[in-house]
Scaffold this active site. Sequence first.
Site, PDB file in Angstrom:
ATOM      1  N   HIS A 100       0.848  -1.187   0.000  1.00  0.00           N
ATOM      2  CA  HIS A 100       0.000   0.000   0.000  1.00  0.00           C
ATOM      3  C   HIS A 100       0.884   1.238   0.000  1.00  0.00           C
ATOM      4  O   HIS A 100       1.917   1.274   0.662  1.00  0.00           O
ATOM      5  CB  HIS A 100      -0.945   0.021   1.205  1.00  0.00           C
ATOM      6  CG  HIS A 100      -0.266  -0.267   2.510  1.00  0.00           C
ATOM      7  ND1 HIS A 100       0.084  -1.548   2.882  1.00  0.00           N
ATOM      8  CD2 HIS A 100       0.134   0.549   3.507  1.00  0.00           C
ATOM      9  CE1 HIS A 100       0.667  -1.503   4.062  1.00  0.00           C
ATOM     10  NE2 HIS A 100       0.731  -0.245   4.463  1.00  0.00           N
ATOM     11  N   MET A 101       0.446   2.230  -0.741  1.00  0.00           N
ATOM     12  CA  MET A 101       1.106   3.523  -0.744  1.00  0.00           C
ATOM     13  C   MET A 101       0.343   4.448   0.195  1.00  0.00           C
ATOM     14  O   MET A 101      -0.872   4.588   0.072  1.00  0.00           O
ATOM     15  CB  MET A 101       1.129   4.087  -2.169  1.00  0.00           C
ATOM     16  CG  MET A 101       1.801   5.458  -2.256  1.00  0.00           C
ATOM     17  SD  MET A 101       1.886   6.037  -3.962  1.00  0.00           S
ATOM     18  CE  MET A 101       3.292   5.106  -4.554  1.00  0.00           C
ATOM     19  N   HIS A 102       1.063   5.037   1.160  1.00  0.00           N
ATOM     20  CA  HIS A 102       0.459   6.053   2.014  1.00  0.00           C
ATOM     21  C   HIS A 102       0.495   7.383   1.270  1.00  0.00           C
ATOM     22  O   HIS A 102       1.526   7.731   0.677  1.00  0.00           O
ATOM     23  CB  HIS A 102       1.257   6.229   3.302  1.00  0.00           C
ATOM     24  CG  HIS A 102       1.231   5.051   4.230  1.00  0.00           C
ATOM     25  ND1 HIS A 102       0.464   5.020   5.372  1.00  0.00           N
ATOM     26  CD2 HIS A 102       1.888   3.866   4.187  1.00  0.00           C
ATOM     27  CE1 HIS A 102       0.661   3.867   6.000  1.00  0.00           C
ATOM     28  NE2 HIS A 102       1.523   3.148   5.305  1.00  0.00           N
TER      29      HIS A 102
HETATM   30  P1  5GP Z   1       1.886   0.057   7.277  1.00  0.00           P
HETATM   31  O1  5GP Z   1       2.440   0.319   8.647  1.00  0.00           O
HETATM   32  O2  5GP Z   1       1.711  -1.417   6.996  1.00  0.00           O
HETATM   33  O3  5GP Z   1       2.647   0.759   6.199  1.00  0.00           O
HETATM   34  O4  5GP Z   1       0.469   0.741   7.261  1.00  0.00           O
HETATM   35  C1  5GP Z   1      -0.715   0.100   7.616  1.00  0.00           C
HETATM   36  C2  5GP Z   1      -1.766   1.168   7.753  1.00  0.00           C
HETATM   37  O5  5GP Z   1      -3.030   0.528   7.742  1.00  0.00           O
HETATM   38  C3  5GP Z   1      -1.673   1.946   9.070  1.00  0.00           C
HETATM   39  O6  5GP Z   1      -1.512   3.330   8.792  1.00  0.00           O
HETATM   40  C4  5GP Z   1      -2.993   1.650   9.750  1.00  0.00           C
HETATM   41  O7  5GP Z   1      -3.526   2.753  10.447  1.00  0.00           O
HETATM   42  C5  5GP Z   1      -3.891   1.219   8.602  1.00  0.00           C
HETATM   43  N1  5GP Z   1      -4.943   0.302   8.973  1.00  0.00           N
HETATM   44  C6  5GP Z   1      -4.832  -0.796   9.765  1.00  0.00           C
HETATM   45  N2  5GP Z   1      -6.014  -1.417   9.882  1.00  0.00           N
HETATM   46  C7  5GP Z   1      -6.898  -0.698   9.134  1.00  0.00           C
HETATM   47  C8  5GP Z   1      -8.290  -0.856   8.858  1.00  0.00           C
HETATM   48  O8  5GP Z   1      -8.964  -1.778   9.325  1.00  0.00           O
HETATM   49  N3  5GP Z   1      -8.853   0.087   8.049  1.00  0.00           N
HETATM   50  C9  5GP Z   1      -8.138   1.131   7.518  1.00  0.00           C
HETATM   51  N4  5GP Z   1      -8.813   1.986   6.749  1.00  0.00           N
HETATM   52  N5  5GP Z   1      -6.825   1.289   7.753  1.00  0.00           N
HETATM   53  C10 5GP Z   1      -6.211   0.388   8.548  1.00  0.00           C
END
Ligand code: 5GP
Length: 114
Positions: A100-102
């Site tokens: 995923h891209m933030h």
């Molecule tokens: P990562 O740390 O893997 O780059 O980012 C994962 C992101 O997913 C985090 O920013 C977290 O807040 C988001 N996230 C986790 N669970 C959920 C969810 O159930 N729904 C949404 N919309 N975002 C989620």
Amino acid sequence: MSDCLFCKMVTGEIAPDVVYEDDDVLAFRDINPQAPTHVLIVPKRHISTLNDLEPDDARLIGQLSLAAAKVAAQEGVADAGYRTLINTNREGGQVVFHIHMHLMGGRRMGWPPG
Ligand code: 5GP
Ligand code: ZN
């Protein structure tokens, strides 16, 4: 992938707050936003991490950036500026193992990131 959170978003089993969608990409608001605009942009096809990309995925990964630019415009942060990033594995801070891209905007971003 049946036990993947973001695959469940793609199939609609879990309904996220969608801000953009096309045939290949889904974008939805992060549940724990770190900026006034915080959107996650995911390929609809499951890929776990950046390390798992194949040459044939090049177009798909480009589509994440194209979608990010569209969402930034839609959210009104394109001109002021925003940040896009992809976390990979433990030290990169990845907790959901579907690429995923933030997209974060609406405030000034710090550098370097923590
Ligand atoms: P990562 O740390 O893997 O780059 O980012 C994962 C992101 O997913 C985090 O920013 C977290 O807040 C988001 N996230 C986790 N669970 C959920 C969810 O159930 N729904 C949404 N919309 N975002 C989620
Ligand atoms: Zn997935």
